[in-house]
Design an enzyme around this catalytic site. Sequence first.
Site, PDB file in Angstrom:
ATOM      1  N   HIS A  99      14.366   9.799  -2.220  1.00  0.00           N
ATOM      2  CA  HIS A  99      14.201  10.907  -3.150  1.00  0.00           C
ATOM      3  C   HIS A  99      13.148  11.891  -2.659  1.00  0.00           C
ATOM      4  CE1 HIS A  99      16.818  10.248  -6.517  1.00  0.00           C
ATOM      5  NE2 HIS A  99      16.385   9.016  -6.745  1.00  0.00           N
TER       6      HIS A  99
ATOM      7  N   CYS B  34      16.005  15.553  -1.106  1.00  0.00           N
ATOM      8  CA  CYS B  34      16.036  16.843  -1.790  1.00  0.00           C
ATOM      9  C   CYS B  34      14.719  17.583  -1.594  1.00  0.00           C
ATOM     10  CB  CYS B  34      16.315  16.635  -3.273  1.00  0.00           C
ATOM     11  SG  CYS B  34      17.968  15.995  -3.571  1.00  0.00           S
TER      12      CYS B  34
END
Length: 362
Positions: free
Chosen positions: A120, A173
């Site tokens: 993440h 991301c």
Amino acid sequence: SKAQQKEAHTCSKITQIIPKMIRRFTTQIFKSSPMVKKAVLIGINYTGTEGELRGCVNDVKRMHKCLVERFGFSEENITQLIDTDKSKTQPTGKNIRQALSELVGSANSGDVLFVHYSGHGVRLPLETGKEDNTGFDECIVPCDMNNITDDEIREIVDKAPKDCSITIVSDSCHSGGLVDAAKEQIGDSTKKLEKGEESKEIEQEYWRDNVHVVNRSLPLHSMINMLKQETGKDDIEVGNIRTTLYDVFGEDASPNVKKLMDIQETEGQGEILGDIVTEKPKDKGILLSGCQTDQTSGDVRTKGQAYGAFSDAIQTILAEREGKITNKELVLGVREFLEYECYPQKPGLYCSDSNVDAPFIC
């Protein structure tokens, strides 16, 4: 006697010459030492949390194989941190920081260093008074939520010896600009929003034909929930994320968090940081990002397989290309591949001008 004087003079000259010869010999050995290739590979699936991913550990395993078979890395010089095998070193904030510090700390001039991160990414609003070329603190998210910021990664990169290359691939991301102050060569992460323009809303998951794509973006509310789950603290809010990280992790927290706490203790200003001016682009470090700072990187699930769209594209392009490929060629090839496959993310390249056309890794 004259013979004794001559012998003493000869001994004196030898004692002067020997240290010089040793220094010259040692220097030659150092200069001719073979280049060492070292890597740190980090894959985090966050199993059992609301931010669970599927393909990150698979990305790391594929890159591990690629480093050994294509780029000639030795197994003993590859450090792997994954969260799906409890017998392995876990990718906590402390362990990742330590692995990266050891990577650059043990390197010599001329060595080749490589880092791959799949997991993440999150971007946090800047503390008051701080400036950043993307307008946010981009972070990678360890399995214990002890975030590592773009500023930290820059500090680690800067500790690499002179003439030692360090390449970072981040399949996460908001990874554009993850190495703070690196020059943007391909991408628009440092582009400022026009007046009245709003940042795009991030779609957390979508379907593409029969392919399920979950984004590797961690919304603040999800990060807070996962931090609550990890720490057992129920009073965590957007305004106290950094102070919570310090309370929980102490000296193992981000240096930026510790710096913030020192300022609070000195000035009693809440979550306010003094003036921090972003430095001009720096030469060290090569970043290949899975997307721009305002975009997401896809975690793909299809036909019993799971992988990062960016990581898969890299492996696809490398498999199609024999011999060396430059950083620019690889990023442009990956962009074209992802566009053809209808993924919205646009990978980026961040490095000095001299590294744009340098070979990927080595």
